[in-house]
Write a protein that holds these residues in place. Structure first.
Motif, PDB file in Angstrom:
ATOM      1  N   GLY A  14      53.097  61.108  68.045  1.00  0.00           N
ATOM      2  CA  GLY A  14      52.146  60.899  69.142  1.00  0.00           C
ATOM      3  C   GLY A  14      51.792  59.430  69.285  1.00  0.00           C
ATOM      4  O   GLY A  14      51.780  58.866  70.389  1.00  0.00           O
ATOM      5  N   GLU A  33      48.603  52.251  61.256  1.00  0.00           N
ATOM      6  CA  GLU A  33      48.995  53.449  60.502  1.00  0.00           C
ATOM      7  C   GLU A  33      48.462  53.348  59.070  1.00  0.00           C
ATOM      8  O   GLU A  33      48.632  52.344  58.404  1.00  0.00           O
ATOM      9  CB  GLU A  33      50.527  53.615  60.523  1.00  0.00           C
ATOM     10  N   ARG A  34      47.849  54.414  58.631  1.00  0.00           N
ATOM     11  CA  ARG A  34      47.235  54.581  57.312  1.00  0.00           C
ATOM     12  C   ARG A  34      48.246  54.444  56.159  1.00  0.00           C
ATOM     13  O   ARG A  34      47.967  53.799  55.144  1.00  0.00           O
ATOM     14  CB  ARG A  34      46.636  56.000  57.340  1.00  0.00           C
ATOM     15  N   THR A  41      53.961  63.474  59.990  1.00  0.00           N
ATOM     16  CA  THR A  41      54.690  64.705  59.667  1.00  0.00           C
ATOM     17  C   THR A  41      56.133  64.663  60.188  1.00  0.00           C
ATOM     18  O   THR A  41      56.983  65.438  59.737  1.00  0.00           O
ATOM     19  CB  THR A  41      53.970  65.944  60.248  1.00  0.00           C
ATOM     20  N   LYS A 267      66.398  71.507  55.077  1.00  0.00           N
ATOM     21  CA  LYS A 267      65.099  71.940  55.602  1.00  0.00           C
ATOM     22  C   LYS A 267      65.024  73.461  55.457  1.00  0.00           C
ATOM     23  O   LYS A 267      65.833  74.180  56.049  1.00  0.00           O
ATOM     24  CB  LYS A 267      64.987  71.521  57.067  1.00  0.00           C
ATOM     25  N   GLU A 327      48.876  66.239  68.151  1.00  0.00           N
ATOM     26  CA  GLU A 327      48.045  67.378  67.731  1.00  0.00           C
ATOM     27  C   GLU A 327      46.564  67.107  67.946  1.00  0.00           C
ATOM     28  O   GLU A 327      45.767  68.043  68.054  1.00  0.00           O
ATOM     29  CB  GLU A 327      48.332  67.715  66.257  1.00  0.00           C
ATOM     30  N   GLY A 334      54.902  70.088  67.429  1.00  0.00           N
ATOM     31  CA  GLY A 334      56.235  69.521  67.568  1.00  0.00           C
ATOM     32  C   GLY A 334      56.285  68.047  67.888  1.00  0.00           C
ATOM     33  O   GLY A 334      55.342  67.463  68.422  1.00  0.00           O
ATOM     34  N   HIS A 335      57.444  67.473  67.552  1.00  0.00           N
ATOM     35  CA  HIS A 335      57.680  66.054  67.846  1.00  0.00           C
ATOM     36  C   HIS A 335      57.724  65.841  69.360  1.00  0.00           C
ATOM     37  O   HIS A 335      57.120  64.897  69.883  1.00  0.00           O
ATOM     38  CB  HIS A 335      59.023  65.593  67.272  1.00  0.00           C
TER      39      HIS A 335
HETATM   40  C1  LIG Z   1      56.583  70.039  57.143  1.00  0.00           C
HETATM   41  C2  LIG Z   1      56.624  69.905  58.650  1.00  0.00           C
HETATM   42  C3  LIG Z   1      57.850  70.047  59.324  1.00  0.00           C
HETATM   43  C4  LIG Z   1      57.891  69.925  60.708  1.00  0.00           C
HETATM   44  N1  LIG Z   1      59.101  70.031  61.348  1.00  0.00           N
HETATM   45  C5  LIG Z   1      59.176  69.844  62.676  1.00  0.00           C
HETATM   46  C6  LIG Z   1      60.434  69.816  63.334  1.00  0.00           C
HETATM   47  O1  LIG Z   1      61.498  69.948  62.711  1.00  0.00           O
HETATM   48  N2  LIG Z   1      60.459  69.624  64.681  1.00  0.00           N
HETATM   49  C7  LIG Z   1      59.299  69.454  65.406  1.00  0.00           C
HETATM   50  O2  LIG Z   1      59.373  69.265  66.627  1.00  0.00           O
HETATM   51  N3  LIG Z   1      58.085  69.485  64.804  1.00  0.00           N
HETATM   52  C8  LIG Z   1      57.994  69.639  63.456  1.00  0.00           C
HETATM   53  N4  LIG Z   1      56.784  69.615  62.826  1.00  0.00           N
HETATM   54  C9  LIG Z   1      55.559  69.432  63.646  1.00  0.00           C
HETATM   55  C10 LIG Z   1      55.445  67.984  64.102  1.00  0.00           C
HETATM   56  O3  LIG Z   1      55.825  67.109  63.056  1.00  0.00           O
HETATM   57  C11 LIG Z   1      54.040  67.647  64.572  1.00  0.00           C
HETATM   58  O4  LIG Z   1      53.494  68.643  65.419  1.00  0.00           O
HETATM   59  C12 LIG Z   1      54.000  66.330  65.356  1.00  0.00           C
HETATM   60  O5  LIG Z   1      54.977  65.423  64.908  1.00  0.00           O
HETATM   61  C13 LIG Z   1      52.603  65.787  65.235  1.00  0.00           C
HETATM   62  O6  LIG Z   1      52.552  64.414  65.553  1.00  0.00           O
HETATM   63  P1  LIG Z   1      51.152  63.660  65.587  1.00  0.00           P
HETATM   64  O7  LIG Z   1      51.477  62.241  65.902  1.00  0.00           O
HETATM   65  O8  LIG Z   1      50.199  64.360  66.473  1.00  0.00           O
HETATM   66  O9  LIG Z   1      50.499  63.807  64.132  1.00  0.00           O
HETATM   67  P2  LIG Z   1      50.959  63.377  62.675  1.00  0.00           P
HETATM   68  O10 LIG Z   1      52.410  63.525  62.480  1.00  0.00           O
HETATM   69  O11 LIG Z   1      50.040  64.119  61.753  1.00  0.00           O
HETATM   70  O12 LIG Z   1      50.611  61.822  62.604  1.00  0.00           O
HETATM   71  C14 LIG Z   1      49.315  61.340  62.496  1.00  0.00           C
HETATM   72  C15 LIG Z   1      49.375  59.958  61.855  1.00  0.00           C
HETATM   73  O13 LIG Z   1      48.076  59.366  61.854  1.00  0.00           O
HETATM   74  C16 LIG Z   1      47.882  58.688  60.622  1.00  0.00           C
HETATM   75  N5  LIG Z   1      46.440  58.537  60.432  1.00  0.00           N
HETATM   76  C17 LIG Z   1      45.512  59.518  60.220  1.00  0.00           C
HETATM   77  N6  LIG Z   1      44.275  58.982  60.116  1.00  0.00           N
HETATM   78  C18 LIG Z   1      44.431  57.636  60.277  1.00  0.00           C
HETATM   79  C19 LIG Z   1      43.519  56.548  60.290  1.00  0.00           C
HETATM   80  N7  LIG Z   1      42.198  56.728  60.131  1.00  0.00           N
HETATM   81  N8  LIG Z   1      44.015  55.286  60.463  1.00  0.00           N
HETATM   82  C20 LIG Z   1      45.353  55.076  60.643  1.00  0.00           C
HETATM   83  N9  LIG Z   1      46.262  56.097  60.641  1.00  0.00           N
HETATM   84  C21 LIG Z   1      45.802  57.350  60.474  1.00  0.00           C
HETATM   85  C22 LIG Z   1      48.602  59.587  59.618  1.00  0.00           C
HETATM   86  O14 LIG Z   1      48.903  58.874  58.453  1.00  0.00           O
HETATM   87  C23 LIG Z   1      49.830  60.015  60.402  1.00  0.00           C
HETATM   88  O15 LIG Z   1      50.914  59.125  60.233  1.00  0.00           O
HETATM   89  C24 LIG Z   1      56.708  69.674  61.442  1.00  0.00           C
HETATM   90  C25 LIG Z   1      55.491  69.526  60.770  1.00  0.00           C
HETATM   91  C26 LIG Z   1      55.449  69.604  59.392  1.00  0.00           C
HETATM   92  C27 LIG Z   1      54.156  69.366  58.669  1.00  0.00           C
END
Ligand SMILES: Cc1cc2nc3c(=O)[nH]c(=O)nc-3n(C[C@H](O)[C@H](O)[C@H](O)COP(=O)(O)OP(=O)(O)OC[C@H]3O[C@@H](n4cnc5c(N)ncnc54)[C@H](O)[C@@H]3O)c2cc1C
Length: 430
Positions: A14, A33-34, A41, A267, A327, A334-335
């Protein structure tokens, strides 16, 4: 006009998509990024272009924001494979993807700062003015994107899951998630399941391919997928399926078989599998978990504290210069889903900073219907337990029902052209 400053907090899919979209729209962008790697994920994911995600990725390219899918395609180990319930899937290599995304962002001129965990915010005149990190940085912005996800909180894994399973988020090393919307006082919600418990458990693990039999490992590398029937006495039932974040994989094919996908490691398409039981299956006698390290016990818990937003991704409430991605925006899995919402958030954060009207994606596009529909669903407490994805379950059904699912790229191009939005995300505002 001087370039507007957009600060993106959280470098998962995201956040990286938001950063890329804001930069394309002409902003100066800082991405915080933390942890010590981007992608959150996404570091342990890999599946894309499966089912309706194909349509969504192609629509984004036509809207002018296909950059992250381009990087994924370049990092693909397998293309156009099938596994139970999923067609024309691609699998990116989880070891290649993070450095490739990072260099793409740096090439675009984005200021990427890792190990920069935001811990507090400062408001001025009702607007968010700056964020402060645990290592002493203060970063000012005209608008902010909260892309901090909904996981990375060991307290939730203990309270609602099976304890910390030591996943890729490494909360004990890099500190747990802190959301900008929490700090700014935006209304937030948890996903609550039908049984009243909160959150959902992540739906897959990674096994070291070297720890599997040569037959399984080479079949996996050749075909991208291996489906191994589980002897009846070792099947774990449907309880795990209902707790899964990924409802698109909550079918009996995934509880009656070991489904493996080749994303670099193997996986394993189940939230967890007790190691002793797994090792009783032929070919898995030496199996070892790469992620989570304690994948025999449990997995990360997600879908806590998503924010009340409009379908432009703007957070509702008094502080108008916060946008949400991935999310953080709602119960989306998902990605691809994170890239769609992240791109819209980064684009609209730049429009907002430049005083331009915000973009709403139309229902005639799958990506528009998805964002508009899911944001609408999130306003109903009883619907927040459902997870939404282009790749299966309730949203893919809706997509097919509305005639929005297609793999015909000519049709997708024409659909975007008819909406009048071809290339809209390449337009600069600041
Ligand atoms: C084990 C697993 C397997 C998956 N496999 C798939 C797949 O094969 N295909 C698919 O489409 N989806 C998959 N998903 C789901 C998908 O990864 C997520 O729904 C999606 O990538 C979420 O992205 P996001 O950016 O919202 O959140 P996240 O990926 O949770 O990223 C949030 C980021 O914010 C950072 N962060 C948090 N708080 C702070 C802060 N205060 N300061 C700075 N940084 C911070 C975190 O470190 C993290 O890097 C999987 C999920 C998991 C857990």
């Amino acid at each position: 006009m001087s370039a507007k400053r957009i600060v993106v907090v959280g470098g998962g899919w995201g956040g990286v998509a938001a950063a890329a979209a804001a930069r394309k729209a002409g902003a100066e962008v800082t991405l915080l990024e933390r942890a010590d790697m981007l992608l959150g994920t996404g570091l342990v994911g890999g599946i894309f272009r499966n089912n309706g995600r194909f349509t969504a990725a192609e629509e984004m390219a036509c809207l002018g924001c296909g950059d992250m899918f381009e990087v994924m395609d370049l990092c693909s180990r397998h293309r156009n494979i099938e596994f139970p319930g999923h067609k024309h899937s691609s699998l990116y290599d989880v070891y290649e993807i993070e450095p490739s995304v990072k260099s793409r962002l740096l090439d675009m001129g984005i200021d990427v700062r890792i190990t920069s965990s935001v811990r507090s915010v400062e408001k001025r005149d009702g607007r968010l003015a700056s964020v402060h990190t645990s290592n002493g940085q203060t970063v000012e912005g005209d608008a902010f994107v909260d892309a901090t996800g909904t996981s990375a909180s060991p307290a939730n894994c203990v309270k609602y899951g099976n304890g910390c399973a030591m996943c890729i988020l490494r909360c004990h090393s890099f500190s747990p998630r802190v959301s900008i919307t929490t700090l700014a006082g935006v209304e937030e919600w948890d996903a609550v399941k039908a049984d009243g418990s909160a959150g959902a458990m992540s739906g897959s693990c990674k096994l070291f391919k070297e720890s599997l039999s040569k037959e399984i490992a080479s079949a996996l590398e050749r075909d991208g997928v291996a489906v191994i029937p589980i002897p009846e006495e070792l099947r774990t039932g449907s309880d795990k399926l209902s707790a899964k974040a990924c409802q698109q994989y909550a079918t009996s094919a995934f509880s009656e078989n070991i489904v493996l996908l080749d994303t670099g490691p193997a996986k394993l398409m189940t939230p967890y599998y007790q190691l002793e039981a797994l090792r009783q299956i032929t070919g898995f006698e030496r199996a070892r978990y790469e992620d989570p390290i304690a994948g025999g016990l449990g997995n990360s818990m997600r879908y806590f504290r998503f924010a009340n937003c409009s379908n432009t991704t703007q957070a509702e409430g008094e502080t108008t210069n916060i946008f949400c991605a991935g999310e953080k925006l709602g119960a989306m899995v998902g990605h691809t889903e994170a890239i769609v919402t992240g791109s819209l958030a980064g684009h609209n954060a730049t429009r907002h900073a430049a005083g331009m009207p915000l973009l709403t994606l139309p229902d005639s596009l799958a990506v528009g219907d998805f964002v508009n529909h899911v944001i609408g669903e999130m306003k109903h407490p009883e619907r927040r337990g459902t997870k939404y994805t282009f790749s299966g379950s309730v949203y893919f059904d809706r997509m097919k029902h509305l005639g929005l699912y297609t793999t015909d790229t000519g049709e997708i191009e024409e659909r975007v052209r008819a909406s009048g939005l071809s290339g809209v995300m390449k337009k600069t505002f600041s």
